[in-house]
Design a protein around this motif. Structure first.
Motif, PDB file in Angstrom:
ATOM      1  N   GLN A 110      -2.014  -2.140  11.673  1.00 38.69           N
ATOM      2  CA  GLN A 110      -2.554  -1.974  10.307  1.00 38.69           C
ATOM      3  C   GLN A 110      -2.989  -0.429  10.300  1.00 38.69           C
ATOM      4  OE1 GLN A 110      -3.177  -5.557  10.924  1.00 38.69           O
ATOM      5  NE2 GLN A 110      -1.164  -5.337  10.122  1.00 38.69           N
ATOM      6  N   ASP A 111      -2.922   0.321  11.357  1.00 40.75           N
ATOM      7  CA  ASP A 111      -3.073   1.884  11.191  1.00 40.75           C
ATOM      8  C   ASP A 111      -2.048   2.440  10.163  1.00 40.75           C
ATOM      9  OD1 ASP A 111      -4.649   1.501  13.320  1.00 40.75           O
ATOM     10  OD2 ASP A 111      -3.822   2.913  14.711  1.00 40.75           O
ATOM     11  N   ILE A 156      -5.727   3.169  -1.076  1.00 41.54           N
ATOM     12  CA  ILE A 156      -5.681   1.956  -0.193  1.00 41.54           C
ATOM     13  C   ILE A 156      -7.201   1.327  -0.075  1.00 41.54           C
ATOM     14  CG2 ILE A 156      -3.939   3.305   0.985  1.00 41.54           C
ATOM     15  CD1 ILE A 156      -6.386   4.091   3.035  1.00 41.54           C
ATOM     16  N   ILE A 157      -7.194   0.214   0.767  1.00 46.23           N
ATOM     17  CA  ILE A 157      -8.612  -0.559   0.868  1.00 46.23           C
ATOM     18  C   ILE A 157      -9.245   0.532   1.934  1.00 46.23           C
ATOM     19  CG2 ILE A 157      -9.470  -2.551   1.786  1.00 46.23           C
ATOM     20  CD1 ILE A 157      -6.460  -3.618   1.798  1.00 46.23           C
ATOM     21  N   PRO A 158     -10.522   0.992   1.561  1.00 42.59           N
ATOM     22  CA  PRO A 158     -11.101   2.187   2.221  1.00 42.59           C
ATOM     23  C   PRO A 158     -11.456   2.012   3.621  1.00 42.59           C
ATOM     24  CG  PRO A 158     -12.497   1.290   0.231  1.00 42.59           C
ATOM     25  CD  PRO A 158     -11.275   0.549   0.343  1.00 42.59           C
ATOM     26  N   ASP A 159     -11.483   0.781   4.134  1.00 45.06           N
ATOM     27  CA  ASP A 159     -11.976   0.386   5.541  1.00 45.06           C
ATOM     28  C   ASP A 159     -10.911   0.389   6.525  1.00 45.06           C
ATOM     29  OD1 ASP A 159     -10.902  -1.912   4.535  1.00 45.06           O
ATOM     30  OD2 ASP A 159     -12.053  -2.992   5.928  1.00 45.06           O
ATOM     31  N   LYS A 160      -9.834   0.789   6.040  1.00 44.16           N
ATOM     32  CA  LYS A 160      -8.672   0.629   6.809  1.00 44.16           C
ATOM     33  C   LYS A 160      -8.674   2.224   7.530  1.00 44.16           C
ATOM     34  CE  LYS A 160      -7.105  -3.447   6.381  1.00 44.16           C
ATOM     35  NZ  LYS A 160      -7.420  -4.302   7.242  1.00 44.16           N
ATOM     36  N   TRP A 164       0.608  -1.294   0.212  1.00 42.29           N
ATOM     37  CA  TRP A 164      -0.029   0.090  -0.090  1.00 42.29           C
ATOM     38  C   TRP A 164       0.913   1.497  -0.040  1.00 42.29           C
ATOM     39  CZ3 TRP A 164      -0.307   3.963   3.565  1.00 42.29           C
ATOM     40  CH2 TRP A 164       0.163   3.713   5.040  1.00 42.29           C
ATOM     41  N   PHE A 165       2.195   1.164   0.623  1.00 45.14           N
ATOM     42  CA  PHE A 165       3.091   2.320   0.645  1.00 45.14           C
ATOM     43  C   PHE A 165       3.121   2.807  -0.928  1.00 45.14           C
ATOM     44  CE2 PHE A 165       5.620   2.691   4.660  1.00 45.14           C
ATOM     45  CZ  PHE A 165       4.690   2.011   5.525  1.00 45.14           C
ATOM     46  N   SER A 166       3.522   1.796  -1.894  1.00 42.39           N
ATOM     47  CA  SER A 166       3.950   1.986  -3.269  1.00 42.39           C
ATOM     48  C   SER A 166       2.522   2.550  -4.085  1.00 42.39           C
ATOM     49  CB  SER A 166       4.316   0.792  -4.074  1.00 42.39           C
ATOM     50  OG  SER A 166       5.531   0.212  -3.242  1.00 42.39           O
ATOM     51  N   LYS A 167       1.395   2.051  -3.568  1.00 40.87           N
ATOM     52  CA  LYS A 167       0.151   2.382  -4.268  1.00 40.87           C
ATOM     53  C   LYS A 167      -0.049   3.955  -3.965  1.00 40.87           C
ATOM     54  CE  LYS A 167      -2.356  -1.957  -4.407  1.00 40.87           C
ATOM     55  NZ  LYS A 167      -3.383  -2.810  -3.986  1.00 40.87           N
TER      56      LYS A 167
END
Ligand code: SAM
Length: 473
Positions: free
Chosen positions: A211-212, A241-245, A170-173
């Motif tokens: 996962q914060d 990112i995955i929106p629920d995070k 997710w860092f790269s995304k």
């Protein structure tokens, strides 16, 4: 015109790595040659610079004539030019062997002349995606082409990164989406040479055990984003990112003026003020879980799982029964992570840290974990220790933990630690050379080096974290 050729072509065999992880070969005149991306025992055809720089010739591989058996294909397509990793083309077990050898070489006198226990390096739990924090840079060339990523090997230019395997995907995304956001605007990257421009860094953090997530855009004060541009930035980050995070997004303006201390104006754009990270410690037969709030400016060990192992390993060198009524001193304590763990085993812990911000984070984290036997002092170790020692009521601690910056302990710090004269000194270091120098002084003055226990926190780099245990003679 017949121009003189600036390069030489030569066949070389790589003989060793320097402590900075560089591959070294020697020519027939015993000139030292550094070859980028080469591996010990490679036989290569190399193109060498004609001129020496500080007594060293630099070169690059033209062809690998016989690859080393320690070679491995790098996972990352940016490896050849990216400065983020220098050893990703080397088998992990061989990286560890090299680090162990650096430590043995550095401490060879102690190993030969004393019965110091030298432990094998503890390998990293994960060799990819282990980092909980990355800092990427914005940059532009003369043609104004935009780059967002990491600095090149041995250079100062930034290269675009599509996927960095040192951190979660997710860092790269986020990185790619922020680049897409930038392409829509004509903001300039900040230029460190002339002090002009706007976009500086993109910092990304995560709690590995929670996962914060956190994203911080750092800019200069030459401009500020309007509400629409900020909203667009947030939308791009969220899209990636995955929106629920859980995610926090910050806009950080760095205000630098000549002769005036740099200040930061931090604005939260989205989410919580902090991310949370948990540390699970299993030391001296006790399982402890501590929670930490990490703000946009707070330091936290970059490899969470290996920080758990680092702290656990260090504390396991203490004797539970001997310390329960004693006090401990944690010097260079950062946000007080070691002190907080120690507080579960001793009567009281005192910690000293220079950064005001880290001290205030430590105090918040003490409250969060309901720790009451821990006191944090903000200041320079060299100045605070004499003040403590001059106080008649100061109870000299049984344990002193030191985890200084790469420069090691100052002479004053050593002098005052010797005046405290604790039973045990736990010396954690990310620079084994300054650690050796300091340990030489301590062992000349009534201390014995008992243990060396290295830990690999940073696979694919040459960095070593080392625990040394010293006891009173
Ligand atoms: C390697 S970090 C240690 C972090 C901490 N032990 C941890 O594990 O999170 C070194 C710390 O020393 C602090 N520091 C540097 N010079 C100092 C000084 N002269 N006195 C006190 N603290 C100092 C830095 O601000 C930094 O937080």
């Amino acid at each position: 015109m017949n121009r003189e050729k600036k390069v030489i072509i030569k066949e070389l065999t790589i003989e060793k790595f320097s402590q900075k992880g560089k591959a070294i070969a020697y020519d027939e005149k015993k000139n030292k040659i550094v070859i980028t991306n080469a591996v010990i025992e490679d036989v290569i055809l190399a193109e060498l610079n004609k001129k020496k720089n500080k007594g060293i010739i630099k070169g690059r591989i033209l062809e690998i004539l016989k690859p080393s058996t320690y070679r491995e294909d790098p996972k990352c397509k940016h490896f050849d030019i990216c400065g983020g990793c220098i050893w990703q083309n080397i088998k992990y077990l061989y990286q560890l062997e090299q680090k162990q050898n650096f430590l043995i070489d550095t401490f060879q006198d102690f190993i030969k002349k004393t019965n110091v226990e030298m432990h094998p390096i503890i390998k990293s739990k994960n060799i990819f995606e282990y980092r909980n924090k990355m800092e990427f840079s914005f940059s532009q060339n003369r043609k104004k082409t935009k780059f967002l990523g990491l600095i090149m090997k041995g250079g100062r230019f930034v290269i675009d990164i599509q996927r960095c395997f040192l951190a979660n995907i997710w860092f790269s995304k986020v990185l790619v989406e922020v680049k897409n956001w930038w392409e829509k605007y004509d903001f300039d990257a900040f230029n460190y040479y002339n002090g002009e421009g706007f976009l500086k860094n993109l910092t990304i953090k995560e709690g590995k055990n929670t996962q914060d997530k956190m994203v911080i855009l750092t800019v200069s004060d030459s401009y500020t984003l309007n509400d629409e541009e900020k909203k667009d930035f947030i939308d791009h980050v969220l899209k990636s990112i995955i929106p629920d995070k859980k995610i926090s997004i910050f806009f950080n303006t760095q205000i630098s003026k000549k002769g005036v201390k740099t200040t930061f104006n931090l604005q939260k754009l989205y989410g919580n003020d902090f991310i949370k990270e948990d540390l699970n410690i299993n030391a001296l037969g006790k399982k402890i879980k501590l929670s930490f709030q990490i703000g946009p400016n707070s330091f936290f060990q970059p490899n969470t799982h290996m920080a758990e192992i680092l702290y656990t390993t260090a504390i396991n060198y203490l004797e539970k029964q001997d310390i329960k009524d004693k006090t401990a001193l944690d010097l260079y304590s950062g946000t007080g992570t070691i002190a907080m763990i120690l507080s579960k085993f001793v009567k009281k812990v005192l910690a000293i840290e220079l950064s005001e911000n880290a001290c205030s984070m430590a105090k918040d984290n003490m409250k969060l974990n309901n720790i009451k036997n821990f006191e944090m002092i903000n200041g320079d170790v060299s100045k605070i220790l004499p003040t403590l020692l001059s106080n008649k009521n100061f109870e000299k601690p049984h344990i002193v933990v030191v985890d200084p910056p790469r420069s090691g302990l100052s002479d004053e710090a050593i002098e005052n630690i010797l005046k405290i004269y604790p039973e045990i000194i736990i010396y954690i270091s990310c620079n084994i050379n300054t650690q050796l120098d300091n340990i030489k002084v301590l062992t000349e003055k009534n201390y014995q080096l008992k243990v060396l226990h290295p830990i690999d926190q940073f696979p694919h780099t040459f960095h070593i974290e080392n625990i040394a245990i010293l006891k009173k003679t």
